[in-house]
Design a protein around this motif. Structure first.
Motif, PDB file in Angstrom:
ATOM      1  N   LYS A 348       0.834  -1.214   0.000  1.00  0.00           N
ATOM      2  CA  LYS A 348       0.000   0.000   0.000  1.00  0.00           C
ATOM      3  C   LYS A 348       0.862   1.255   0.000  1.00  0.00           C
ATOM      4  O   LYS A 348       1.797   1.353   0.790  1.00  0.00           O
ATOM      5  CB  LYS A 348      -0.911  -0.026   1.233  1.00  0.00           C
ATOM      6  CG  LYS A 348      -1.956   1.049   1.225  1.00  0.00           C
ATOM      7  CD  LYS A 348      -2.996   0.813   2.288  1.00  0.00           C
ATOM      8  CE  LYS A 348      -2.472   1.155   3.662  1.00  0.00           C
ATOM      9  NZ  LYS A 348      -3.541   1.183   4.670  1.00  0.00           N
ATOM     10  N   ARG A 349       0.522   2.188  -0.901  1.00  0.00           N
ATOM     11  CA  ARG A 349       1.254   3.458  -0.920  1.00  0.00           C
ATOM     12  C   ARG A 349       0.485   4.507  -0.120  1.00  0.00           C
ATOM     13  O   ARG A 349      -0.707   4.332   0.137  1.00  0.00           O
ATOM     14  CB  ARG A 349       1.487   3.877  -2.369  1.00  0.00           C
ATOM     15  CG  ARG A 349       2.694   3.089  -2.912  1.00  0.00           C
ATOM     16  CD  ARG A 349       3.022   3.411  -4.325  1.00  0.00           C
ATOM     17  NE  ARG A 349       2.141   2.650  -5.210  1.00  0.00           N
ATOM     18  CZ  ARG A 349       1.925   3.011  -6.466  1.00  0.00           C
ATOM     19  NH1 ARG A 349       2.456   4.100  -6.960  1.00  0.00           N
ATOM     20  NH2 ARG A 349       1.154   2.272  -7.245  1.00  0.00           N
ATOM     21  N   PRO A 350       1.159   5.605   0.279  1.00  0.00           N
ATOM     22  CA  PRO A 350       0.531   6.541   1.224  1.00  0.00           C
ATOM     23  C   PRO A 350      -0.845   7.046   0.800  1.00  0.00           C
ATOM     24  O   PRO A 350      -1.711   7.263   1.643  1.00  0.00           O
ATOM     25  CB  PRO A 350       1.542   7.690   1.298  1.00  0.00           C
ATOM     26  CG  PRO A 350       2.846   7.074   0.941  1.00  0.00           C
ATOM     27  CD  PRO A 350       2.550   5.970  -0.023  1.00  0.00           C
ATOM     28  N   HIS A 351      -1.055   7.224  -0.517  1.00  0.00           N
ATOM     29  CA  HIS A 351      -2.353   7.779  -0.934  1.00  0.00           C
ATOM     30  C   HIS A 351      -3.443   6.697  -1.050  1.00  0.00           C
ATOM     31  O   HIS A 351      -4.605   7.019  -1.249  1.00  0.00           O
ATOM     32  CB  HIS A 351      -2.208   8.501  -2.277  1.00  0.00           C
ATOM     33  CG  HIS A 351      -2.036   7.550  -3.431  1.00  0.00           C
ATOM     34  ND1 HIS A 351      -0.833   6.954  -3.735  1.00  0.00           N
ATOM     35  CD2 HIS A 351      -2.922   7.052  -4.324  1.00  0.00           C
ATOM     36  CE1 HIS A 351      -0.986   6.163  -4.777  1.00  0.00           C
ATOM     37  NE2 HIS A 351      -2.258   6.196  -5.151  1.00  0.00           N
ATOM     38  N   GLN A 352      -3.080   5.431  -0.945  1.00  0.00           N
ATOM     39  CA  GLN A 352      -4.061   4.356  -1.168  1.00  0.00           C
ATOM     40  C   GLN A 352      -4.783   3.975   0.123  1.00  0.00           C
ATOM     41  O   GLN A 352      -4.203   4.051   1.213  1.00  0.00           O
ATOM     42  CB  GLN A 352      -3.357   3.122  -1.736  1.00  0.00           C
ATOM     43  CG  GLN A 352      -2.846   3.323  -3.154  1.00  0.00           C
ATOM     44  CD  GLN A 352      -2.192   2.058  -3.701  1.00  0.00           C
ATOM     45  OE1 GLN A 352      -1.274   1.512  -3.085  1.00  0.00           O
ATOM     46  NE2 GLN A 352      -2.648   1.601  -4.848  1.00  0.00           N
ATOM     47  N   ARG A 353      -6.030   3.557  -0.034  1.00  0.00           N
ATOM     48  CA  ARG A 353      -6.820   3.120   1.117  1.00  0.00           C
ATOM     49  C   ARG A 353      -7.276   1.674   0.896  1.00  0.00           C
ATOM     50  O   ARG A 353      -7.666   1.303  -0.207  1.00  0.00           O
ATOM     51  CB  ARG A 353      -8.051   4.022   1.299  1.00  0.00           C
ATOM     52  CG  ARG A 353      -7.705   5.474   1.573  1.00  0.00           C
ATOM     53  CD  ARG A 353      -7.104   5.668   2.960  1.00  0.00           C
ATOM     54  NE  ARG A 353      -6.591   7.008   3.158  1.00  0.00           N
ATOM     55  CZ  ARG A 353      -5.311   7.364   3.028  1.00  0.00           C
ATOM     56  NH1 ARG A 353      -4.385   6.464   2.705  1.00  0.00           N
ATOM     57  NH2 ARG A 353      -4.930   8.600   3.220  1.00  0.00           N
ATOM     58  N   LEU A 354      -7.258   0.929   1.976  1.00  0.00           N
ATOM     59  CA  LEU A 354      -7.583  -0.498   1.875  1.00  0.00           C
ATOM     60  C   LEU A 354      -8.648  -0.858   2.911  1.00  0.00           C
ATOM     61  O   LEU A 354      -8.483  -0.568   4.099  1.00  0.00           O
ATOM     62  CB  LEU A 354      -6.301  -1.302   2.118  1.00  0.00           C
ATOM     63  CG  LEU A 354      -6.313  -2.796   1.835  1.00  0.00           C
ATOM     64  CD1 LEU A 354      -6.698  -3.073   0.391  1.00  0.00           C
ATOM     65  CD2 LEU A 354      -4.931  -3.395   2.105  1.00  0.00           C
ATOM     66  N   VAL A 355      -9.733  -1.448   2.428  1.00  0.00           N
ATOM     67  CA  VAL A 355     -10.857  -1.785   3.305  1.00  0.00           C
ATOM     68  C   VAL A 355     -11.076  -3.294   3.252  1.00  0.00           C
ATOM     69  O   VAL A 355     -11.141  -3.879   2.171  1.00  0.00           O
ATOM     70  CB  VAL A 355     -12.144  -1.065   2.824  1.00  0.00           C
ATOM     71  CG1 VAL A 355     -13.326  -1.420   3.724  1.00  0.00           C
ATOM     72  CG2 VAL A 355     -11.935   0.442   2.766  1.00  0.00           C
ATOM     73  N   GLY A 356     -11.166  -3.915   4.402  1.00  0.00           N
ATOM     74  CA  GLY A 356     -11.402  -5.361   4.444  1.00  0.00           C
ATOM     75  C   GLY A 356     -12.745  -5.680   5.072  1.00  0.00           C
ATOM     76  O   GLY A 356     -13.427  -4.792   5.602  1.00  0.00           O
ATOM     77  N   PHE A 357     -13.102  -6.921   5.016  1.00  0.00           N
ATOM     78  CA  PHE A 357     -14.317  -7.415   5.666  1.00  0.00           C
ATOM     79  C   PHE A 357     -13.915  -8.456   6.709  1.00  0.00           C
ATOM     80  O   PHE A 357     -12.928  -9.176   6.520  1.00  0.00           O
ATOM     81  CB  PHE A 357     -15.238  -8.080   4.643  1.00  0.00           C
ATOM     82  CG  PHE A 357     -16.214  -7.134   4.006  1.00  0.00           C
ATOM     83  CD1 PHE A 357     -15.770  -6.154   3.130  1.00  0.00           C
ATOM     84  CD2 PHE A 357     -17.570  -7.213   4.285  1.00  0.00           C
ATOM     85  CE1 PHE A 357     -16.653  -5.267   2.544  1.00  0.00           C
ATOM     86  CE2 PHE A 357     -18.468  -6.330   3.704  1.00  0.00           C
ATOM     87  CZ  PHE A 357     -18.022  -5.358   2.830  1.00  0.00           C
ATOM     88  N   ALA A 358     -14.663  -8.526   7.764  1.00  0.00           N
ATOM     89  CA  ALA A 358     -14.440  -9.610   8.732  1.00  0.00           C
ATOM     90  C   ALA A 358     -15.787 -10.232   9.032  1.00  0.00           C
ATOM     91  O   ALA A 358     -16.729  -9.532   9.407  1.00  0.00           O
ATOM     92  CB  ALA A 358     -13.800  -9.063   9.996  1.00  0.00           C
ATOM     93  N   LEU A 359     -15.870 -11.504   8.801  1.00  0.00           N
ATOM     94  CA  LEU A 359     -17.090 -12.246   9.115  1.00  0.00           C
ATOM     95  C   LEU A 359     -16.762 -13.084  10.339  1.00  0.00           C
ATOM     96  O   LEU A 359     -15.963 -14.012  10.252  1.00  0.00           O
ATOM     97  CB  LEU A 359     -17.447 -13.137   7.929  1.00  0.00           C
ATOM     98  CG  LEU A 359     -18.714 -13.956   8.098  1.00  0.00           C
ATOM     99  CD1 LEU A 359     -19.929 -13.135   7.742  1.00  0.00           C
ATOM    100  CD2 LEU A 359     -18.673 -15.189   7.212  1.00  0.00           C
ATOM    101  N   GLU A 360     -17.319 -12.698  11.453  1.00  0.00           N
ATOM    102  CA  GLU A 360     -16.923 -13.362  12.693  1.00  0.00           C
ATOM    103  C   GLU A 360     -18.148 -13.911  13.412  1.00  0.00           C
ATOM    104  O   GLU A 360     -19.179 -13.252  13.482  1.00  0.00           O
ATOM    105  CB  GLU A 360     -16.200 -12.376  13.625  1.00  0.00           C
ATOM    106  CG  GLU A 360     -14.992 -11.689  13.004  1.00  0.00           C
ATOM    107  CD  GLU A 360     -13.838 -12.635  12.722  1.00  0.00           C
ATOM    108  OE1 GLU A 360     -13.801 -13.742  13.309  1.00  0.00           O
ATOM    109  OE2 GLU A 360     -12.966 -12.292  11.892  1.00  0.00           O
ATOM    110  N   THR A 361     -18.003 -15.093  13.975  1.00  0.00           N
ATOM    111  CA  THR A 361     -19.095 -15.652  14.780  1.00  0.00           C
ATOM    112  C   THR A 361     -18.860 -15.390  16.270  1.00  0.00           C
ATOM    113  O   THR A 361     -19.783 -15.437  17.065  1.00  0.00           O
ATOM    114  CB  THR A 361     -19.235 -17.170  14.526  1.00  0.00           C
ATOM    115  OG1 THR A 361     -17.935 -17.742  14.637  1.00  0.00           O
ATOM    116  CG2 THR A 361     -19.811 -17.459  13.162  1.00  0.00           C
ATOM    117  N   GLU A 362     -17.608 -15.165  16.650  1.00  0.00           N
ATOM    118  CA  GLU A 362     -17.322 -14.826  18.051  1.00  0.00           C
ATOM    119  C   GLU A 362     -16.116 -13.891  18.150  1.00  0.00           C
ATOM    120  O   GLU A 362     -15.302 -13.835  17.224  1.00  0.00           O
ATOM    121  CB  GLU A 362     -17.094 -16.088  18.887  1.00  0.00           C
ATOM    122  CG  GLU A 362     -16.037 -16.994  18.321  1.00  0.00           C
ATOM    123  CD  GLU A 362     -16.338 -18.466  18.625  1.00  0.00           C
ATOM    124  OE1 GLU A 362     -15.384 -19.184  18.893  1.00  0.00           O
ATOM    125  OE2 GLU A 362     -17.529 -18.845  18.583  1.00  0.00           O
TER     126      GLU A 362
END
Ligand code: C5P
Length: 430
Positions: A348-362
């Motif tokens: 990732k470079r300074p201007h880039q944004r990264l979004v993730g998902f988390a599917l959690e049961t606990e």
């Protein structure tokens, strides 16, 4: 980028882009690969076999037999670590998809047990034609890997989709793919799969209802979005997969495009699809295919939203024939898949944004915060299948947006509205 010691067959078919085969051979050799070139007769009208023989340091094969001797296509097919057909014309794609074996390329392709990549090049109307689409889908459904066309000026003078992918991108895809640890003796690709997504009936998610024009706060931005499940093949008819439908990621891609973004949507096998303007769709099947496209598209993206449910493991080998049942239990060895989010986070470079998902049961928050840090994400969308109407298989979702120290909880909403909440948060940090 290294292809040291890798054995690559390059099949060149007769497109004006065939001259770029010289750059591909040179790049492959420079990266350390051993290259054998096959050409169709038409390709030899566009680029001299002598050029490719000189660059690859090996004789070029143009037919299965040359009148005096028979070229052993089976041996060559077994020799290679990967086969690449670039440029792949509409004709050669059609012949590969339908097993019409009248060239050295198709003969070797039909005998090959290695992963096969094809990089098409043709005029935009040929590329868009249902016959071509069908052949591409057929080839993907057999387990072959599409290196998607680029968009721009074409030899015909028209402008649109159909350009051969850039030689350096093609080489990078091969190098990345072959760098992934494989199970010993993994015989890819899977031929004659009947589980391919290519021929499925697809429900279009677009055009469902009239809405007011969206704000244009993503105009000029390029987004990479991953969505859907991945399928990891055990044999030609069985795979390991999950229940993701891709609906959340498709909703994100459509909402982002409506807000002015140019979106690359890398979509795993699902019944759903999109034809939304502004969304370039890359259909993939396995985690490794999703990884290959994502790492290519990431450097030019302003942000990525990784909504895909990527399989963490794949079978260490994909059997070429259907696995037969035997007495007693059976064990399948699994190996780790690449973590796309973590890799993009690393680059990732300074201007880039990264979004993730988390599917959690606990322990949702704790796990989400761990992922945020580990994968170098800017924020993470947390959802739980324990919440009624949320996560896989629903048209609604209930999310929390988690950054380092802040958590914003949202109510249960349609996935389209959830997509806008996520994009609002993204716009704030872009
Ligand atoms: O580690 P976990 O799978 O829970 O992380 C979820 C996030 O990481 C999601 O954004 C998912 O799309 C992404 N991911 C990925 N590649 C993987 C596994 C997960 O991009 N191999």
């Amino acid at each position: 980028m290294s292809l040291k010691g890798k054995k690559i067959i390059l099949g060149v078919s007769g497109s004006i882009a065939a001259y770029k085969a010289a750059l591909i051979v040179r790049g492959l050799v420079k990266a350390g690969a051993e290259v054998r070139v096959l050409m169709t007769k038409a390709a030899a009208d566009f680029i001299s076999p002598l050029t490719l023989a000189t660059l690859s340091k090996h004789e070029v094969t143009t037919s299965v037999h040359d009148g005096e001797s028979w070229n052993n296509h089976v041996e060559l097919g077994l020799w290679a670590d990967a086969m690449l057909v670039a440029p792949a014309t509409a004709t050669t794609l059609g012949k590969m998809a339908n097993g019409i074996c009248d060239s050295a390329i198709v003969a070797v392709y039909l005998s090959a047990r290695c992963p096969v990549f094809f990089a098409p090049a043709m005029d935009l109307d040929m590329w868009a034609h249902p016959a071509t689409r069908r052949n591409v889908e057929l080839l993907q459904s057999y387990g072959n890997h599409l290196i998607d066309v680029g968009t721009g000026e074409l030899a015909s003078g028209l402008s649109g989709a159909g350009r051969l992918a850039e030689p350096e991108d093609i080489i990078k895809i091969l190098a990345d793919f072959l760098a992934q640890p494989l199970g010993k003796g993994t015989p890819l690709p899977v031929k004659a799969s009947n589980t391919g997504t290519g021929m499925s009936t697809k429900a279009d998610l677009t055009g469902t209802g009239v809405s007011s024009p969206a704000k244009q706060d993503l105009k000029g931005k390029t987004l990479l979005i991953t969505a859907g499940p991945t399928y990891e093949d055990l044999d030609p008819v069985r795979y390991l997969g999950n229940r993701s439908t891709g609906r959340m990621g498709i909703a994100l891609a459509e909402a982002a495009a409506a807000r002015g973004a140019s979106v690359n949507l890398v979509l795993g096998p699902t019944e759903l699809t999109t034809t939304a303007e502004g969304v370039t769709l890359h259909n993939v099947r396995s985690a490794r295919e999703m990884h290959a496209i994502s790492v290519i598209k990431w450097p030019k993206a302003d942000a990525a939203i990784l909504a895909a449910a990527v399989a963490d493991y794949r079978p260490s080998r994909t059997e070429a024939g259907k696995i037969k049942k035997k007495e007693g239990p059976m064990t399948v060895k699994l190996v780790r898949n690449p973590d796309i989010a973590a890799e993009l986070g690393q680059d990732k470079r300074p201007h880039q944004r990264l979004v993730g998902f988390a599917l959690e049961t606990e322990n949702g928050l704790e796990n989400a915060r761990g992922k945020l840090k580990r994968k170098n994400l800017d924020f993470i969308v947390l959802n739980s299948p324990n919440d009624k109407g949320a996560a896989f298989g629903h048209t609604t979702n209930k999310i929390q947006l988690v950054t380092g120290n802040k958590v914003t909880a949202f109510e249960l909403k349609s996935k389209d509205d959830v997509a806008d909440d996520i994009l609002d948060a993204l716009v704030k940090v872009l």
